[in-house]
Design a protein around this motif. Structure first.
Motif, PDB file in Angstrom:
ATOM      1  N   LYS A 146      -5.723  -6.249  -7.124  1.00  0.00           N
ATOM      2  CA  LYS A 146      -5.052  -5.251  -7.950  1.00  0.00           C
ATOM      3  C   LYS A 146      -6.483  -3.511  -7.425  1.00  0.00           C
ATOM      4  O   LYS A 146      -5.590  -2.702  -7.902  1.00  0.00           O
ATOM      5  N   LYS A 147      -6.982  -4.292  -6.703  1.00  0.00           N
ATOM      6  CA  LYS A 147      -7.820  -2.458  -6.196  1.00  0.00           C
ATOM      7  C   LYS A 147      -6.636  -1.400  -5.771  1.00  0.00           C
ATOM      8  O   LYS A 147      -6.589  -0.568  -5.712  1.00  0.00           O
ATOM      9  N   PHE A 176      -9.687 -16.837  -4.540  1.00  0.00           N
ATOM     10  CA  PHE A 176      -8.040 -15.939  -4.666  1.00  0.00           C
ATOM     11  C   PHE A 176      -9.058 -14.720  -5.607  1.00  0.00           C
ATOM     12  O   PHE A 176      -8.288 -14.465  -6.202  1.00  0.00           O
ATOM     13  N   ASP A 177      -9.979 -15.520  -6.375  1.00  0.00           N
ATOM     14  CA  ASP A 177     -10.722 -14.205  -7.455  1.00  0.00           C
ATOM     15  C   ASP A 177     -10.378 -12.728  -7.079  1.00  0.00           C
ATOM     16  O   ASP A 177     -10.429 -11.652  -7.154  1.00  0.00           O
ATOM     17  N   LYS A 178     -11.467 -12.940  -5.590  1.00  0.00           N
ATOM     18  CA  LYS A 178     -11.422 -11.934  -4.663  1.00  0.00           C
ATOM     19  C   LYS A 178      -9.997 -11.142  -4.264  1.00  0.00           C
ATOM     20  O   LYS A 178     -10.227  -9.830  -3.930  1.00  0.00           O
ATOM     21  N   MET A 179      -9.287 -11.568  -3.662  1.00  0.00           N
ATOM     22  CA  MET A 179      -8.442 -11.760  -3.538  1.00  0.00           C
ATOM     23  C   MET A 179      -7.281 -10.760  -3.813  1.00  0.00           C
ATOM     24  O   MET A 179      -6.931  -9.317  -4.010  1.00  0.00           O
ATOM     25  N   GLN A 180      -7.683 -11.119  -5.594  1.00  0.00           N
ATOM     26  CA  GLN A 180      -6.870 -10.987  -6.801  1.00  0.00           C
ATOM     27  C   GLN A 180      -7.493  -8.980  -6.746  1.00  0.00           C
ATOM     28  O   GLN A 180      -6.490  -8.365  -7.204  1.00  0.00           O
ATOM     29  N   TYR A 181      -8.803  -9.573  -6.699  1.00  0.00           N
ATOM     30  CA  TYR A 181      -9.000  -8.208  -6.905  1.00  0.00           C
ATOM     31  C   TYR A 181      -9.578  -7.388  -6.157  1.00  0.00           C
ATOM     32  O   TYR A 181      -8.850  -6.126  -6.364  1.00  0.00           O
ATOM     33  N   SER A 182      -8.733  -7.598  -4.646  1.00  0.00           N
ATOM     34  CA  SER A 182      -9.134  -6.837  -3.827  1.00  0.00           C
ATOM     35  C   SER A 182      -7.528  -5.511  -4.093  1.00  0.00           C
ATOM     36  O   SER A 182      -6.549  -4.352  -3.795  1.00  0.00           O
ATOM     37  N   GLU A 234      -3.512  -0.066  -7.554  1.00  0.00           N
ATOM     38  CA  GLU A 234      -4.396   1.105  -8.705  1.00  0.00           C
ATOM     39  C   GLU A 234      -3.880   2.108  -8.192  1.00  0.00           C
ATOM     40  O   GLU A 234      -3.518   3.173  -8.024  1.00  0.00           O
ATOM     41  N   GLU A 235      -4.865   1.924  -6.369  1.00  0.00           N
ATOM     42  CA  GLU A 235      -4.996   3.463  -5.441  1.00  0.00           C
ATOM     43  C   GLU A 235      -3.428   3.899  -5.158  1.00  0.00           C
ATOM     44  O   GLU A 235      -3.749   4.805  -5.371  1.00  0.00           O
ATOM     45  N   ALA A 236      -2.552   2.756  -4.871  1.00  0.00           N
ATOM     46  CA  ALA A 236      -1.193   3.372  -4.392  1.00  0.00           C
ATOM     47  C   ALA A 236      -0.534   3.965  -5.278  1.00  0.00           C
ATOM     48  O   ALA A 236      -0.153   4.962  -5.322  1.00  0.00           O
ATOM     49  N   GLY A 257       0.954  -1.469   0.130  1.00  0.00           N
ATOM     50  CA  GLY A 257      -0.093  -0.351  -0.167  1.00  0.00           C
ATOM     51  C   GLY A 257       0.757   1.195  -0.104  1.00  0.00           C
ATOM     52  O   GLY A 257       2.036   1.174   0.395  1.00  0.00           O
ATOM     53  N   TYR A 258      -0.225   2.114  -0.266  1.00  0.00           N
ATOM     54  CA  TYR A 258       0.480   3.857  -0.292  1.00  0.00           C
ATOM     55  C   TYR A 258       1.006   3.980   1.365  1.00  0.00           C
ATOM     56  O   TYR A 258       0.182   4.479   2.269  1.00  0.00           O
ATOM     57  N   ASP A 259       2.416   4.716   1.324  1.00  0.00           N
ATOM     58  CA  ASP A 259       2.483   4.837   2.732  1.00  0.00           C
ATOM     59  C   ASP A 259       2.948   6.287   2.948  1.00  0.00           C
ATOM     60  O   ASP A 259       4.008   6.888   2.310  1.00  0.00           O
ATOM     61  N   PRO A 260       2.111   7.775   3.198  1.00  0.00           N
ATOM     62  CA  PRO A 260       3.189   8.936   2.664  1.00  0.00           C
ATOM     63  C   PRO A 260       4.117   9.423   3.996  1.00  0.00           C
ATOM     64  O   PRO A 260       4.828  10.978   3.548  1.00  0.00           O
TER      65      PRO A 260
END
Length: 685
Positions: A663-664, A655-661, A667-669, A484-487
């Motif tokens: 990926k999201k 696995f699909d749910k994990m990959q979706y989260s 993208e946000e990071a 994730g993104y860490d400011p």
């Protein structure tokens, strides 16, 4: 033959009861029923099937457990409610007859006193249960403590909420139990650790509150009545556990002068700590008492310094027996970040001990005073307009080490003039010109206090200087996750390999496309002129040039494909394969458009093909790093797809749910990293 079941005698119809039936069974009014349910902690329930739970044909909306209503039948408060109802009828009868004296006598003499002590003992059999349920109580009581007095919120209720909240704050100050705080849009969040239990509550900002009519203060007042009883029990237990007398002495005159926390005087075994909290002189004059206090503080500071020097020379054997909390460090760069232990009371109580703070008039005094005192500061001063209880009101006092300022620095010409001297007969308080800086003093913004508290250490004060761009104020309860993104971390440590160069290439191609828009428009105009000439020739020849146009377009496509193949012969095999796929896709789409035009009986213009190919080339124009990144992503997706094929159906969904989260999150990071990169580049310019 079996027994015939009677309707409503078993199942959900027996387990649930409607609100109307409950009110009739208890023989009380609806407001009293709501009040009793709030006191006892009974709330509406949702049955699985409302049709089966309802005993009537009309749909019911509110249901309760039958056993809960049966439990309320034995509540002693029911008798008090009935007495109160009977008394209200007598008072109304006396007022109807004009006997005002009798009505006042009845209300004063025969009014039933409702106590909730037995309910507190029933709902919280242990003290830990009461501490776990203290979050909502503190949030609501701090809210009512900041409300203005109205007809729905009497001043007695507000005064009691303020007093209980200040008593709880004094306990946190004495025991150094406060751990974290956060400034949010809603208000200020606080977290304290009391006897091993984490308690978090919200305190609103002290703005002018506008009480609207869409809020039901009767329901909230019932909760306040219950929570004040709960907090008084908790405060009594907390004070007696550390050897303090409860309730503490309360000075009403000082409270009217705005002293707030300074209006209380603690007594007991912790009285020495309370003496350090008591203010020196409101006018800031240095007399014999102040010199004695200063001498005591100097001796304490000398002892602290000697202890620090001795701790440096502690041997390894003594360090093993030390009570300091250990920290957990990650074993590798990709390892999970372990949660670090919280601060101890001694560490929290020594954070601001050697400093003397002065709070400027524009800074919020109550939250700053509470935080500073909770983390060890004994000497806090502020301007006399902010109220009583300060260590000093003199801003020019030489003992002040830090000053909290919440206004940008001004030039000499913009500084306001020195305030006029007070009138004769009053004590003159030394003042300095507003906006000036005293040499040898550290000036910080209020956020420095919160960030030091959350980090558990003193941060660099130059980053929080007046007028400086402050670091991001992040929630201390949200920990950075892997990926994730860490400011707080540098941008180079978070981005992927070659991410900055790849994004720079993409932005460069976008800018090239934007610059060549005029050239594209000119090419379109030329193609349009050619189309007009072609249409004139078609009208002369009878409109049979569709086949010729197809052949020409096919030849052009073949030439372009051959040129692209020869041009990309020296590239890497991965890039060449991706280029071939793109060109094949372009030829396929162009051929499909030609077929559609032929089926419709229309001539296929070369301009349409040129425009479409131009758009496709714009979209697919990528640099070598972007192509390499795309090929890498494609390989990863293929590998994940192979792994996915070997999973069961249940695991595949997880696995699909994990990959979706994931990926999201990525993208946000990446989006946040792009924003930060642009900001940093603008600052460099």
């Amino acid at each position: 033959m079996g027994k015939i079941k009677k309707k409503g005698a078993s199942g959900q119809a027996k387990n649930f009861i409607t609100r109307t039936q409950a009110v009739r069974k208890l023989q009380i009014s609806l407001p009293d029923f709501r009040r009793l349910c709030i006191f006892k902690g009974i709330y509406p329930r949702e049955p699985r099937n409302k049709k089966k739970a309802s005993k009537t044909a009309t749909p019911s909306t509110t249901f309760y457990y039958t056993r809960d209503i049966q439990y309320l039948l034995h509540e002693p408060l029911l008798a008090k409610f009935r007495e109160q109802k009977a008394l209200s009828k007598k008072i109304a009868r006396s007022l109807g007859r004009g006997e005002v004296g009798d009505a006042a006598r009845l209300e004063k003499t025969f009014a039933p006193k409702i106590t909730l002590d037995h309910i507190i003992k029933e709902r919280y059999p242990t003290f830990i249960d009461a501490l776990r349920d203290l979050d909502d109580a503190l949030s609501l009581l701090f809210l009512f403590a900041n409300l203005p007095s109205t007809t729905t919120v009497p001043p007695k209720t507000i005064a009691r909420c303020q007093r209980l909240c200040h008593e709880f704050q004094h306990y946190l100050i004495t025991t150094n139990s406060l751990r974290k705080s956060f400034l949010s849009i809603k208000g200020i969040y606080y977290q304290a650790t009391v006897q091993g239990q984490d308690i978090m509550w919200l305190v609103p900002y002290r703005f002018v509150q506008r009480v609207t009519g869409d809020v039901d203060f009767r329901i909230m007042g019932t909760f306040v009545e219950f929570y004040t009883t709960l907090l008084s029990f908790v405060n009594f237990r907390l004070y007696t556990s550390i050897g303090l007398v409860y309730p503490p002495k309360f000075d009403a005159k000082r409270d009217e002068g705005g002293a707030e926390l300074g209006a209380f005087t603690l007594e007991g075994r912790k009285m020495d700590a309370q003496k350090a909290i008591e203010p020196e002189q409101p006018n800031g004059s240095v007399d014999k008492a102040s010199t004695d206090i200063q001498a005591k503080v100097d001796t304490i500071l000398e002892k602290v310094q000697l202890n620090k020097e001795q701790d440096v020379h502690i041997t390894d054997a003594q360090e093993e027996n030390n009570d300091a909390i250990d920290t957990f460090e990650a074993t590798g760069p990709e390892a999970d970040i372990l949660p670090q232990p919280e601060l101890s009371g001694d560490e929290a109580g020594s954070l601001f001990v050697p400093f003397t703070f002065f709070i400027s008039r524009e800074a919020p005094r109550p939250p700053l005073e509470f935080l500073l005192r909770a983390f060890g500061c004994k000497r806090i001063g502020w301007d006399s307009v902010l109220g009583e209880g300060a260590f000093t009101h003199d801003e020019a006092d030489t003992r002040i080490t830090h000053q909290i300022v919440d206004r940008p620095p001004l030039s000499e010409s913009a500084l306001p003039p020195l305030p006029s001297n007070p009138t004769e007969g009053t004590e003159a308080t030394p003042r300095i010109r507003p906006g000036t800086r005293v040499p040898g003093r550290t000036y910080v913004q209020p956020q420095w206090i919160w960030d030091c508290v959350n980090e558990g250490k003193l941060l660099r004060p130059d980053l929080y200087a007046p007028g400086a761009t402050l670091p991001p104020h992040l929630s201390p309860w949200v920990k950075p996750s892997t990926g994730g993104y860490d400011p707080r971390a540098p941008l180079e440590e978070q981005e992927e390999e070659g991410e900055a160069q790849r994004i720079a290439e993409e932005e460069g191609f976008e800018s090239e496309g934007e610059e060549s828009e005029e050239e594209v428009d000119m090419a379109k105009n030329l193609l349009a002129d050619n189309d007009e000439d072609v249409s004139e020739e078609e009208s002369v020849d009878g409109g049979m040039d569709v086949a010729d146009s197809e052949d020409d377009s096919e030849e052009d496509d073949e030439d372009e494909i051959m040129v692209d193949k020869f041009a990309g012969a020296d590239d890497e095999p991965e890039e060449a394969s991706s280029g071939d796929e793109d060109e094949e896709e372009t030829a396929r789409t162009q051929h499909q458009r030609e077929l559609e035009a032929e089926a419709a009986g229309l001539p296929f213009s070369s301009a349409v093909g040129a425009e479409a190919s131009e758009k496709d080339s714009k979209k697919k124009k990528k640099g070598p790093l972007a192509k390499k990144h795309a090929s890498k992503k494609k390989k990863e997706e293929e590998e994940l797809e192979r792994q996915r094929m070997m999973m069961s159906r249940k695991k595949r969904k997880l696995f699909d749910k994990m990959q979706y989260s994931n990926k999201k999150r990525d993208e946000e990071a990446e989006k946040l990293r792009r924003k930060r990169r642009k900001l940093e580049e603008e600052l460099k310019k």
